[in-house]
Design a protein around this motif. Sequence first.
Motif, short mmCIF file in Angstrom:
data_model
loop_
_atom_site.label_atom_id
_atom_site.label_comp_id
_atom_site.label_asym_id
_atom_site.label_seq_id
_atom_site.Cartn_x
_atom_site.Cartn_y
_atom_site.Cartn_z
N GLU A 11 -0.42 29.40 -13.55
CA GLU A 11 0.75 29.70 -12.74
C GLU A 11 0.36 30.50 -11.49
O GLU A 11 0.85 30.25 -10.39
CB GLU A 11 1.78 30.49 -13.55
CG GLU A 11 3.05 30.82 -12.81
CD GLU A 11 3.90 29.62 -12.45
OE1 GLU A 11 4.63 29.70 -11.46
OE2 GLU A 11 3.83 28.59 -13.14
N ALA A 14 -1.19 28.15 -9.04
CA ALA A 14 -0.16 27.35 -8.39
C ALA A 14 0.54 28.16 -7.29
O ALA A 14 0.81 27.64 -6.20
CB ALA A 14 0.86 26.85 -9.41
N LEU A 15 0.81 29.43 -7.57
CA LEU A 15 1.44 30.29 -6.57
C LEU A 15 0.51 30.50 -5.38
O LEU A 15 0.95 30.55 -4.23
CB LEU A 15 1.80 31.64 -7.19
CG LEU A 15 2.96 31.64 -8.16
CD1 LEU A 15 3.09 33.00 -8.82
CD2 LEU A 15 4.24 31.25 -7.47
N LYS A 16 -0.79 30.62 -5.65
CA LYS A 16 -1.76 30.77 -4.57
C LYS A 16 -1.74 29.54 -3.67
O LYS A 16 -1.77 29.65 -2.45
CB LYS A 16 -3.15 30.99 -5.15
CG LYS A 16 -4.22 31.13 -4.10
CD LYS A 16 -5.59 31.23 -4.74
CE LYS A 16 -6.68 31.18 -3.68
NZ LYS A 16 -8.01 31.07 -4.26
N GLY A 17 -1.67 28.35 -4.30
CA GLY A 17 -1.61 27.12 -3.52
C GLY A 17 -0.37 27.05 -2.66
O GLY A 17 -0.41 26.64 -1.50
N GLU A 18 0.77 27.48 -3.22
CA GLU A 18 2.02 27.49 -2.46
C GLU A 18 1.92 28.47 -1.29
O GLU A 18 2.38 28.18 -0.18
CB GLU A 18 3.19 27.88 -3.35
CG GLU A 18 3.59 26.83 -4.37
CD GLU A 18 4.71 27.31 -5.27
OE1 GLU A 18 5.40 28.29 -4.91
OE2 GLU A 18 4.90 26.71 -6.33
N ALA A 19 1.34 29.62 -1.53
CA ALA A 19 1.22 30.63 -0.48
C ALA A 19 0.30 30.15 0.63
O ALA A 19 0.55 30.40 1.81
CB ALA A 19 0.69 31.94 -1.07
N GLN A 21 -0.11 27.10 1.55
CA GLN A 21 0.60 26.09 2.32
C GLN A 21 1.57 26.74 3.31
O GLN A 21 1.81 26.21 4.38
CB GLN A 21 1.38 25.15 1.40
CG GLN A 21 0.50 24.25 0.59
CD GLN A 21 1.29 23.42 -0.40
OE1 GLN A 21 2.49 23.63 -0.56
NE2 GLN A 21 0.64 22.50 -1.08
N LEU A 22 2.12 27.89 2.94
CA LEU A 22 3.07 28.58 3.80
C LEU A 22 2.37 29.44 4.85
O LEU A 22 2.98 29.81 5.84
CB LEU A 22 3.99 29.47 2.97
CG LEU A 22 4.90 28.74 2.00
CD1 LEU A 22 5.68 29.75 1.17
CD2 LEU A 22 5.85 27.81 2.72
N LYS A 44 17.23 27.58 -0.23
CA LYS A 44 16.08 27.62 -1.14
C LYS A 44 16.10 28.90 -1.97
O LYS A 44 15.84 28.87 -3.17
CB LYS A 44 14.79 27.50 -0.35
CG LYS A 44 13.58 27.46 -1.25
CD LYS A 44 12.33 27.07 -0.53
CE LYS A 44 11.20 27.04 -1.56
NZ LYS A 44 10.16 26.14 -1.21
N LYS A 77 9.50 35.41 -8.27
CA LYS A 77 9.58 34.46 -7.15
C LYS A 77 10.90 34.62 -6.41
O LYS A 77 10.94 34.70 -5.19
CB LYS A 77 9.46 33.02 -7.65
CG LYS A 77 8.08 32.55 -7.94
CD LYS A 77 8.14 31.08 -8.37
CE LYS A 77 6.82 30.51 -8.72
NZ LYS A 77 6.93 29.10 -9.16
#
Length: 104
Positions: A11, A14-19, A21-22, A44, A77
Amino acid sequence: MDIKATALLSEMQALKGEAQQLAPVTTPGPQQDFSTLLNQAVNKVNGLQQSTDGLRTRFELGDDTVSLEQVMIAAQKSSLAFDATVQVRNKVVDAYKTIMNMPV
């Protein structure tokens, strides 16, 4: 209660990947206006809060498919998203006040 380290690690990745991307800041093109972007951001945040409430309710009712870790991560989140939205709102209000106080 035993925390599953692998689930927590996945998890976090996954959060690192989302961050990541942002992270790159791009300027919106002329086809996007600020009100549309702000509306999407608020929607959102609202969706994150509603999904967190749903997970929390399911956990409280004893749903075995929902773990405490999932509930806590979802709560963090939505909390972070809400705090970021409030900060953006504060900056916009400050900018508006500054513009309104400028001499003409």
